[in-house]
Design an enzyme around this catalytic site. Structure first.
Site, PDB file in Angstrom:
ATOM      1  N   THR A  87      -7.279  30.092 -10.620  1.00 47.28           N
ATOM      2  CA  THR A  87      -6.867  30.336 -11.537  1.00 47.28           C
ATOM      3  C   THR A  87      -5.719  29.172 -12.104  1.00 47.28           C
ATOM      4  OG1 THR A  87      -5.461  31.106  -9.722  1.00 47.28           O
ATOM      5  CG2 THR A  87      -6.673  32.404 -11.261  1.00 47.28           C
ATOM      6  N   CYS A 256      -0.686  23.703  -6.752  1.00 44.07           N
ATOM      7  CA  CYS A 256      -0.510  25.463  -6.156  1.00 44.07           C
ATOM      8  C   CYS A 256       1.115  25.056  -6.538  1.00 44.07           C
ATOM      9  CB  CYS A 256      -0.253  25.396  -4.776  1.00 44.07           C
ATOM     10  SG  CYS A 256      -1.644  26.072  -4.567  1.00 44.07           S
TER      11      CYS A 256
HETATM   12  C1  UGA Z   1       1.648  24.998  -1.361  1.00 41.84           C
HETATM   13  C2  UGA Z   1       1.856  26.420   0.046  1.00 41.84           C
HETATM   14  O1  UGA Z   1       2.314  25.780   0.801  1.00 41.84           O
HETATM   15  C3  UGA Z   1       1.155  27.429   0.920  1.00 41.84           C
HETATM   16  O2  UGA Z   1       1.435  27.953   1.391  1.00 41.84           O
HETATM   17  C4  UGA Z   1      -0.095  27.873  -0.129  1.00 41.84           C
HETATM   18  O3  UGA Z   1      -1.146  28.771   0.427  1.00 41.84           O
HETATM   19  C5  UGA Z   1      -0.304  27.414  -1.719  1.00 41.84           C
HETATM   20  O4  UGA Z   1       0.474  26.210  -1.866  1.00 41.84           O
HETATM   21  C6  UGA Z   1      -1.362  27.916  -2.464  1.00 41.84           C
HETATM   22  O5  UGA Z   1      -0.649  28.402  -3.295  1.00 41.84           O
HETATM   23  O6  UGA Z   1      -2.329  27.298  -2.812  1.00 41.84           O
HETATM   24  P1  UGA Z   1       0.075  23.174  -0.718  1.00 41.84           P
HETATM   25  O7  UGA Z   1      -0.208  23.025  -2.327  1.00 41.84           O
HETATM   26  O8  UGA Z   1      -1.228  22.138  -0.072  1.00 41.84           O
HETATM   27  O9  UGA Z   1       0.553  24.330  -0.251  1.00 41.84           O
HETATM   28  O10 UGA Z   1       1.109  22.092  -0.033  1.00 41.84           O
HETATM   29  P2  UGA Z   1       2.054  21.560   0.579  1.00 41.84           P
HETATM   30  O11 UGA Z   1       1.865  21.327   1.951  1.00 41.84           O
HETATM   31  O12 UGA Z   1       2.920  23.366   0.480  1.00 41.84           O
HETATM   32  O13 UGA Z   1       2.873  20.704  -0.554  1.00 41.84           O
HETATM   33  C7  UGA Z   1       3.377  20.661  -1.969  1.00 41.84           C
HETATM   34  C8  UGA Z   1       4.159  19.209  -2.232  1.00 41.84           C
HETATM   35  O14 UGA Z   1       5.203  19.548  -1.280  1.00 41.84           O
HETATM   36  C9  UGA Z   1       3.373  18.754  -1.750  1.00 41.84           C
HETATM   37  O15 UGA Z   1       4.043  17.526  -2.790  1.00 41.84           O
HETATM   38  C10 UGA Z   1       4.278  17.759  -0.896  1.00 41.84           C
HETATM   39  O16 UGA Z   1       4.365  16.674  -0.214  1.00 41.84           O
HETATM   40  C11 UGA Z   1       6.125  18.496  -0.911  1.00 41.84           C
HETATM   41  N1  UGA Z   1       7.166  18.742   0.441  1.00 41.84           N
HETATM   42  C12 UGA Z   1       6.404  20.024   1.140  1.00 41.84           C
HETATM   43  C13 UGA Z   1       7.877  17.785   0.685  1.00 41.84           C
HETATM   44  O17 UGA Z   1       8.028  16.897  -0.354  1.00 41.84           O
HETATM   45  N2  UGA Z   1       9.002  17.931   1.556  1.00 41.84           N
HETATM   46  C14 UGA Z   1       8.157  19.200   2.148  1.00 41.84           C
HETATM   47  O18 UGA Z   1       9.425  19.028   3.183  1.00 41.84           O
HETATM   48  C15 UGA Z   1       7.390  19.526   2.817  1.00 41.84           C
END
Ligand code: UGA
Length: 424
Positions: A87, A256
Site C-alpha cells: 500500500t 514504513c
Molecule cells: C517499522 C516498524 O519498526 C515495524 O514495527 C513495522 O512493522 C514496520 O515499520 C512496518 O510498518 O512494516 P522497519 O521499517 O523495518 O519497521 O524499520 P525500523 O527498524 O523501524 O527502522 C526505521 C528507521 O528508523 C530506520 O531508518 C532506522 O535506522 C531508524 N532508527 C530506528 C533510528 O534511527 N533509531 C532507532 O533507535 C531505531
C-alpha cells in the site's frame, strides 16, 4: 491443519507464509512479479532476511508451501486468505489502496464458502470495510490484523510477535483467526477494524516520534557538552520511556515509518484534526539530514570538489532495502554541494536507479582513497572491525562523521582522525 493463501510475496507475505507453515498449515502464495515468482519457486528468497530462504526451501521440499502467479489460483481452497499486498504512498500522503482493492476484487468470486480474509497490509482507517464492500459476500468475513515485523528480523518477529491485533465485529471469525495464531503465544487484542488500523499507524508514528525526539536531544547535547549515549540510558531505564528506539542516527527512513506518518496525518485531516505534533517529527527528521551534511562539510574543508567516502547506503543495517534511505538523501545533498560521493555497502554491488550519481565500490577501503571525510550512515556491524590505520593512510584528510555513533572515538583520535558522532 488449515489451508491458507497469502496474496503478495513481499516482506509481510513471505514472513506470514513461513510462519503459517511453521504452525503446520499448508500455504499457497500468489506473487504477481514473474522474476520474483521464479526465484521463490527455485527455493530462494528475493529479499535479504535471516532464516527466510531456509524456510522457503524447507516448505517447498515438504510440499506444504507453493507459489503461484495469480491470486485466483491461490484463494479457492483456502480457509484463510491473508492480504499482504503493498500500500504505497499515493497523492498528498494518502495510502494507495489500488493493489488491495484489486486483490479483493480478484478473489471475491473464487473464495470458498465461509472463508476468512485477513488484511495484513498497512491500510488507512476504514480500509477493511472497503475490502468487505469489494468482496460483497455475506459468508466471507474480513479481519484486520496489522503486522508489526521489522525488516532484517522479519521471520523472527513474525514467529515471535509482541502482540496480535484482530479487528472485526464478527466474533466467530475472530475466534477462528485467534485459534489459528494462538500457538504463537502472543497477547491477542480483539477490537473493531478502525481501531486495528489505527493501532498500526499510531505504533509507527510513535516510533518515529521517539527517533526525532532523541535526534533533537542529541543536537542539544552537542551544544552543551552532554553525551547523548548516557542521556539515552539515563532516560531509557525508566520503564515508562524504555531504551528501545532511542538510538540517534541520520533520521528514520525505509518503506514504513515515513509513509505511515503521512497516512495518519491524512486520516487525521479527513477527520478534521491537524496532527501538528507529527509535522514537527517530520521537520526534525529533515533537519537531521542537513545537520549531518553540515558536519561532513565542516570536516571535509572544503566540500566543494572533495571526495566524501560513505559507508552504508541501506536505510538500516541487516537489510538490502534502499527505499527512502536517509543515506541516499544525504549523498544527494552532498552532491548538490559539489562533492563527489564514493560509497560502500555490504549489500550493494551494482548500480541501482536510486544510486545515480554515486560511485559504488565493493570494498570499504577503496571508498576512502583520497577522501576528505568518511561518513558512516548505516550501522553495519562489520564497520567496527575494519583496519582504521589502513583507512587513515589512504585518506586525503582523516576525518570521520559517524552518523550512527557506531565507533569508539578514543582509538580513532589516537590514530590521528578527527572524529564527530551525534550528540557526544
Ligand atoms: C517499522 C516498524 O519498526 C515495524 O514495527 C513495522 O512493522 C514496520 O515499520 C512496518 O510498518 O512494516 P522497519 O521499517 O523495518 O519497521 O524499520 P525500523 O527498524 O523501524 O527502522 C526505521 C528507521 O528508523 C530506520 O531508518 C532506522 O535506522 C531508524 N532508527 C530506528 C533510528 O534511527 N533509531 C532507532 O533507535 C531505531
Amino acid at each position: 491443519m488449515s489451508k491458507c493463501a497469502v496474496i503478495g510475496g513481499g516482506y509481510v507475505g513471505l514472513a506470514t507464509a513461513v510462519t503459517l507453515t511453521h504452525l503446520g498449515h499448508e500455504v499457497t502464495v500468489a506473487e504477481i512479479d514473474p522474476e520474483r515468482l521464479e526465484t521463490l519457486r527455485a527455493g530462494r528468497s528475493p529479499i535479504l532476511e535471516a532464516g527466510l530462504e531456509e524456510r522457503i526451501a524447507q516448505g517447498l521440499e515438504e510440499g506444504v508451501l507453493s507459489f503461484v502467479s495469480k491470486s485466483t489460483e491461490a484463494a479457492p481452497e483456502a480457509d484463510f486468505v491473508f492480504l499482504c499486498v503493498q500500500t504505497p504512498m499515493g497523492s498528498r500522503g494518502r495510502a494507495d489502496l489500488s493493489y488491495l482493492e484489486q486483490a479483493a476484487a480478484e478473489i471475491a468470486p473464487v473464495l470458498a464458502q465461509e472463508a476468512i480474509v485477513v488484511t495484513k497490509s498497512t491500510v488507512p482507517v476504514g480500509s477493511s470495510r472497503v475490502v468487505e464492500r469489494v468482496i460483497r459476500r455475506e459468508d466471507v468475513k474480513v479481519v484486520s490484523s496489522p503486522e508489526f515485523l521489522q525488516e532484517g528480523s522479519a521471520v523472527h518477529d513474525s514467529l515471535h510477535p509482541t502482540r496480535i491485533v484482530l479487528g472485526c465485529d464478527d466474533q466467530t471469525a475472530v475466534a477462528k483467526v485467534a485459534a489459528l495464531l494462538e500457538p504463537l503465544n502472543a497477547p491477542i487484542i480483539v477490537t473493531n477494524s478502525p481501531s486495528a488500523e489505527t493501532i498500526k499507524y499510531a505504533a509507527n508514528s510513535f516510533l518515529a516520534t521517539k527517533i526525532s525526539f532523541i535526534n533533537a536531544v542529541a543536537a542539544v547535547c552537542e551544544g552543551i557538552g552532554a553525551n547523548v549515549d548516557d542521556v539515552m540510558l539515563g532516560i531509557g531505564y525508566d520503564p515508562r520511556i524504555g531504551v528501545e528506539f532511542l538510538r540517534p542516527g541520520p533520521g528514520f527512513g525505509g518503506s514504513c515509518l515515513p509513509k505511515d506518518l503521512g497516512a495518519i496525518k491524512a486520516s487525521a485531516e479527513d477527520a478534521g484534526y491537524r496532527f501538528e505534533l507529527l509535522d514537527a517529527v517530520e521537520k526534525v527528521n529533515d533537519q537531521q539530514l542537513d545537520r549531518i551534511v553540515n558536519k561532513i562539510a565542516r570536516h571535509a574543508r572544503p566540500l566543494n570538489g572533495s571526495i566524501v567516502a560513505v559507508w552504508g547506503l541501506t536505510f538500516k543495517a541487516r537489510t538490502a532495502d534502499l527505499r527512502d534511505s536517509p543515506a541516499i538523501e544525504i549523498a544527494r545533498r552532498l552532491r548538490e554541494r559539489n562533492a563527489k560521493v564514493v560509497a560502500y555497502d555490504p549489500t550493494v554491488t551494482g548500480p541501482a536507479p536510486e544510486l545515480e550519481g554515486i560511485e559504488i565500490v565493493t570494498d570499504p577501503y577503496a571508498a576512502t582513497i583520497g577522501a576528505s571525510a568518511l561518513a558512516i550512515l548505516t550501522e553495519w556491524d562489520e564497520f567496527r572491525w575494519l583496519d582504521f590505520e589502513k583507512v587513515e593512510s589512504g585518506m586525503k584528510h582523516a576525518a570521520i562523521v559517524d552518523a550512527r555513533n557506531l565507533l569508539d572515538p578514543a582509538p580513532l583520535r589516537r590514530l590521528g582522525f578527527e572524529y564527530e558522532g551525534l550528540g557526544r
